[in-house]
Write a protein that holds these residues in place. Structure first.
Motif, PDB file in Angstrom:
ATOM      1  N   UNK A   1      11.930  -8.169   9.569  1.00 42.88           N
ATOM      2  CA  UNK A   1      11.532  -6.766   9.600  1.00 42.88           C
ATOM      3  C   UNK A   1      11.471  -6.135   8.217  1.00 42.88           C
ATOM      4  N   UNK A   2      11.840  -6.904   7.199  1.00 40.83           N
ATOM      5  CA  UNK A   2      11.798  -6.397   5.823  1.00 40.83           C
ATOM      6  C   UNK A   2      10.351  -6.081   5.422  1.00 40.83           C
ATOM      7  N   UNK A   3       9.417  -6.903   5.877  1.00 42.28           N
ATOM      8  CA  UNK A   3       8.004  -6.716   5.517  1.00 42.28           C
ATOM      9  C   UNK A   3       7.489  -5.370   6.011  1.00 42.28           C
ATOM     10  N   UNK A   4       7.698  -5.085   7.283  1.00 39.58           N
ATOM     11  CA  UNK A   4       7.155  -3.841   7.852  1.00 39.58           C
ATOM     12  C   UNK A   4       7.821  -2.620   7.222  1.00 39.58           C
ATOM     13  N   UNK A   5       9.093  -2.733   6.882  1.00 42.01           N
ATOM     14  CA  UNK A   5       9.788  -1.617   6.218  1.00 42.01           C
ATOM     15  C   UNK A   5       9.196  -1.365   4.829  1.00 42.01           C
ATOM     16  N   UNK A   6       8.891  -2.442   4.114  1.00 41.32           N
ATOM     17  CA  UNK A   6       8.300  -2.306   2.780  1.00 41.32           C
ATOM     18  C   UNK A   6       6.909  -1.686   2.874  1.00 41.32           C
ATOM     19  N   UNK A   7       6.131  -2.129   3.857  1.00 39.07           N
ATOM     20  CA  UNK A   7       4.791  -1.567   4.069  1.00 39.07           C
ATOM     21  C   UNK A   7       4.901  -0.071   4.351  1.00 39.07           C
ATOM     22  N   UNK A   8       5.830   0.289   5.253  1.00 36.32           N
ATOM     23  CA  UNK A   8       6.014   1.702   5.598  1.00 36.32           C
ATOM     24  C   UNK A   8       6.336   2.526   4.347  1.00 36.32           C
ATOM     25  N   UNK A   9       7.242   2.036   3.521  1.00 40.33           N
ATOM     26  CA  UNK A   9       7.649   2.747   2.311  1.00 40.33           C
ATOM     27  C   UNK A   9       6.461   2.977   1.385  1.00 40.33           C
ATOM     28  N   UNK A  10       5.667   1.934   1.170  1.00 37.03           N
ATOM     29  CA  UNK A  10       4.531   2.054   0.259  1.00 37.03           C
ATOM     30  C   UNK A  10       3.449   2.963   0.835  1.00 37.03           C
ATOM     31  N   UNK A  11       3.149   2.826   2.127  1.00 36.84           N
ATOM     32  CA  UNK A  11       2.141   3.693   2.750  1.00 36.84           C
ATOM     33  C   UNK A  11       2.563   5.157   2.650  1.00 36.84           C
ATOM     34  N   UNK A  12       3.838   5.436   2.920  1.00 33.19           N
ATOM     35  CA  UNK A  12       4.338   6.814   2.829  1.00 33.19           C
ATOM     36  C   UNK A  12       4.172   7.359   1.413  1.00 33.19           C
ATOM     37  N   UNK A  13       4.555   6.512   0.440  1.00 35.96           N
ATOM     38  CA  UNK A  13       4.475   6.911  -0.957  1.00 35.96           C
ATOM     39  C   UNK A  13       3.038   7.239  -1.367  1.00 35.96           C
ATOM     40  N   UNK A  14       2.120   6.341  -1.006  1.00 39.13           N
ATOM     41  CA  UNK A  14       0.715   6.513  -1.390  1.00 39.13           C
ATOM     42  C   UNK A  14       0.091   7.701  -0.650  1.00 39.13           C
ATOM     43  N   UNK A  15       0.473   7.895   0.609  1.00 37.14           N
ATOM     44  CA  UNK A  15      -0.073   9.014   1.383  1.00 37.14           C
ATOM     45  C   UNK A  15       0.371  10.337   0.780  1.00 37.14           C
ATOM     46  N   UNK A  16       1.633  10.391   0.347  1.00 36.35           N
ATOM     47  CA  UNK A  16       2.150  11.626  -0.293  1.00 36.35           C
ATOM     48  C   UNK A  16       1.381  11.919  -1.582  1.00 36.35           C
ATOM     49  N   UNK A  17       1.144  10.877  -2.380  1.00 40.08           N
ATOM     50  CA  UNK A  17       0.390  11.037  -3.628  1.00 40.08           C
ATOM     51  C   UNK A  17      -1.029  11.519  -3.354  1.00 40.08           C
TER      52      UNK A  17
END
Length: 110
Positions: free
Chosen positions: A92-108
């Protein structure tokens, strides 16, 4: 096997209600390179690295060279590429990392 790993990651992405990725996304206008998973609007990609311990294509000299060229070119084009092993996907580490990056990029982008 690679497709089973990709399907597992796809299920995790859906279960976590992340935006639906494009599978096998061709990101380069001339080269035939594809990403296993891509969110083109945010320029985020995820690659499933199967066979990293079994001496698969990606660990051999020429395969490694080609991968490096692909990922360098993606970076130059503004993509963030995440690369995941089987263990990272299953845990589940992969999906958590994806979520973190998507959130970060969406905020930007927002």
């Amino acid at each position: 096997d690679m497709s089973a790993l990709e399907d597992t990651l796809a299920l995790h992405i859906r279960a976590h209600k992340l935006p639906e990725p494009v599978r096998e996304y061709r990101f380069h206008p001339e080269r035939r390179w594809r990403f296993d998973f891509a969110w083109p609007d945010l320029r985020v990609a995820a690659e499933v690295e199967g066979g990293i311990y079994s001496g698969g294509r990606h660990t051999r000299g020429k395969g490694f060279e080609r991968d490096a060229e692909k990922y360098n070119q993606a970076t130059v084009m503004g993509w963030d590429v995440l690369r995941f092993s089987a263990g990272m996907i299953r845990s589940g580490k992969a999906v958590e990392t994806i979520r973190t990056l998507l959130d970060m990029k969406a905020r930007k982008a927002g």
